[in-house]
Design a protein around this motif. Structure first.
Motif, mmCIF file in Angstrom:
data_model
loop_
_atom_site.group_PDB
_atom_site.id
_atom_site.type_symbol
_atom_site.label_atom_id
_atom_site.label_comp_id
_atom_site.label_asym_id
_atom_site.label_seq_id
_atom_site.Cartn_x
_atom_site.Cartn_y
_atom_site.Cartn_z
ATOM 1 N N SER A 59 0.835 -1.209 0.000
ATOM 2 C CA SER A 59 0.000 0.000 0.000
ATOM 3 C C SER A 59 0.865 1.253 0.000
ATOM 4 O O SER A 59 0.527 2.245 -0.647
ATOM 5 N N GLY A 60 1.970 1.219 0.719
ATOM 6 C CA GLY A 60 2.897 2.335 0.705
ATOM 7 C C GLY A 60 3.473 2.552 -0.684
ATOM 8 O O GLY A 60 3.631 3.690 -1.139
ATOM 9 N N CYS A 61 3.777 1.468 -1.360
ATOM 10 C CA CYS A 61 4.295 1.557 -2.724
ATOM 11 C C CYS A 61 3.262 2.212 -3.650
ATOM 12 O O CYS A 61 3.599 3.114 -4.416
ATOM 13 N N VAL A 62 2.028 1.774 -3.560
ATOM 14 C CA VAL A 62 0.960 2.347 -4.388
ATOM 15 C C VAL A 62 0.789 3.835 -4.089
ATOM 16 O O VAL A 62 0.673 4.661 -5.001
ATOM 17 N N THR A 63 0.799 4.187 -2.802
ATOM 18 C CA THR A 63 0.618 5.583 -2.405
ATOM 19 C C THR A 63 1.767 6.457 -2.905
ATOM 20 O O THR A 63 1.544 7.533 -3.459
ATOM 21 N N GLY A 64 2.994 6.009 -2.708
ATOM 22 C CA GLY A 64 4.146 6.777 -3.169
ATOM 23 C C GLY A 64 4.154 6.955 -4.678
ATOM 24 O O GLY A 64 4.469 8.040 -5.183
ATOM 25 N N ALA A 66 1.502 6.898 -6.633
ATOM 26 C CA ALA A 66 0.389 7.788 -6.989
ATOM 27 C C ALA A 66 0.739 9.253 -6.723
ATOM 28 O O ALA A 66 0.374 10.138 -7.501
ATOM 29 N N MET A 67 1.471 9.502 -5.640
ATOM 30 C CA MET A 67 1.855 10.875 -5.327
ATOM 31 C C MET A 67 2.797 11.462 -6.375
ATOM 32 O O MET A 67 2.756 12.656 -6.652
ATOM 33 N N GLN A 68 3.627 10.635 -6.965
ATOM 34 C CA GLN A 68 4.621 11.106 -7.920
ATOM 35 C C GLN A 68 4.235 10.815 -9.372
ATOM 36 O O GLN A 68 5.055 10.979 -10.269
ATOM 37 N N ALA A 69 3.003 10.392 -9.614
ATOM 38 C CA ALA A 69 2.580 9.978 -10.955
ATOM 39 C C ALA A 69 2.751 11.074 -12.001
ATOM 40 O O ALA A 69 3.109 10.791 -13.143
ATOM 41 N N LYS A 70 2.530 12.320 -11.623
ATOM 42 C CA LYS A 70 2.633 13.417 -12.591
ATOM 43 C C LYS A 70 4.079 13.727 -12.969
ATOM 44 O O LYS A 70 4.329 14.403 -13.959
ATOM 45 N N SER A 71 5.027 13.230 -12.180
ATOM 46 C CA SER A 71 6.441 13.549 -12.407
ATOM 47 C C SER A 71 7.157 12.525 -13.274
ATOM 48 O O SER A 71 8.355 12.658 -13.507
ATOM 49 N N GLY A 72 6.460 11.494 -13.706
ATOM 50 C CA GLY A 72 7.065 10.506 -14.590
ATOM 51 C C GLY A 72 7.333 9.175 -13.902
ATOM 52 O O GLY A 72 7.210 9.044 -12.689
ATOM 53 N N GLN A 74 10.134 7.390 -13.408
ATOM 54 C CA GLN A 74 11.269 7.280 -12.489
ATOM 55 C C GLN A 74 10.907 7.862 -11.124
ATOM 56 O O GLN A 74 11.226 7.273 -10.083
ATOM 57 N N ALA A 75 10.223 8.980 -11.122
ATOM 58 C CA ALA A 75 9.786 9.583 -9.863
ATOM 59 C C ALA A 75 8.765 8.691 -9.168
ATOM 60 O O ALA A 75 8.777 8.553 -7.937
ATOM 61 N N SER A 76 7.893 8.062 -9.942
ATOM 62 C CA SER A 76 6.908 7.140 -9.361
ATOM 63 C C SER A 76 7.599 5.948 -8.708
ATOM 64 O O SER A 76 7.201 5.503 -7.633
ATOM 65 N N ALA A 77 8.624 5.428 -9.352
ATOM 66 C CA ALA A 77 9.362 4.297 -8.778
ATOM 67 C C ALA A 77 10.050 4.698 -7.481
ATOM 68 O O ALA A 77 10.051 3.938 -6.502
ATOM 69 N N MET A 78 10.623 5.901 -7.455
ATOM 70 C CA MET A 78 11.271 6.375 -6.229
ATOM 71 C C MET A 78 10.246 6.624 -5.132
ATOM 72 O O MET A 78 10.479 6.317 -3.958
ATOM 73 N N PHE A 83 7.930 5.284 0.040
ATOM 74 C CA PHE A 83 6.768 5.060 0.896
ATOM 75 C C PHE A 83 6.692 3.618 1.383
ATOM 76 O O PHE A 83 6.242 3.356 2.499
ATOM 77 N N ALA A 84 7.120 2.669 0.557
ATOM 78 C CA ALA A 84 7.132 1.268 0.989
ATOM 79 C C ALA A 84 8.102 1.088 2.149
ATOM 80 O O ALA A 84 7.773 0.439 3.149
ATOM 81 N N ALA A 85 9.288 1.681 2.032
ATOM 82 C CA ALA A 85 10.274 1.592 3.120
ATOM 83 C C ALA A 85 9.749 2.274 4.378
ATOM 84 O O ALA A 85 9.897 1.749 5.494
ATOM 85 N N PHE A 86 9.135 3.441 4.210
ATOM 86 C CA PHE A 86 8.575 4.163 5.350
ATOM 87 C C PHE A 86 7.496 3.327 6.033
ATOM 88 O O PHE A 86 7.457 3.231 7.267
#
Length: 96
Positions: A59-64, A66-72, A74-78, A83-86
């Motif tokens: 869920s953290g991965c999905v949230t992170g 989604a938050m960075q989806a507009k940035s491309g 690579q940003a979505s993967a980061m 968020f997954a690590a957090f």
């Protein structure tokens, strides 16, 4: 040469307006994070049929992402990794 300052009422009004705008910005971000994380956590748990720490990580991965989806991508993967690590750290610290 000194620049004259605005009257105190104008300073207060400007400060209050800026504070309100920033508060609204943070409230929207928090609502987005909470909504996406909560929904994805429920969906992942239902799909996997188990309640463990990995649901929060996914869920953290999905949230992170989604938050960075507009940035491309690579940003979505980061965002996903961050968020997954957090989520993993928070679950371990809280003892779940």
């Amino acid at each position: 040469k000194e620049v004259p300052q605005a009257p105190i009422r104008e300073q207060i009004r400007t400060t209050m307006r800026a504070t309100g705008e920033k508060s609204l910005y943070w409230a929207r971000n928090f609502a987005f994070i909470t909504g996406v994380f909560g929904a994805s956590d429920c969906l992942v748990e239902k799909y996997r049929g188990t309640h463990d720490v990995w649901n929060s990580v996914l869920s953290g991965c999905v949230t992170g992402a989604a938050m960075q989806a507009k940035s491309g991508p690579q940003a979505s993967a980061m965002g996903c990794a961050g968020f997954a690590a957090f989520s993993l750290v928070i679950d371990k610290v809280m003892g779940h």
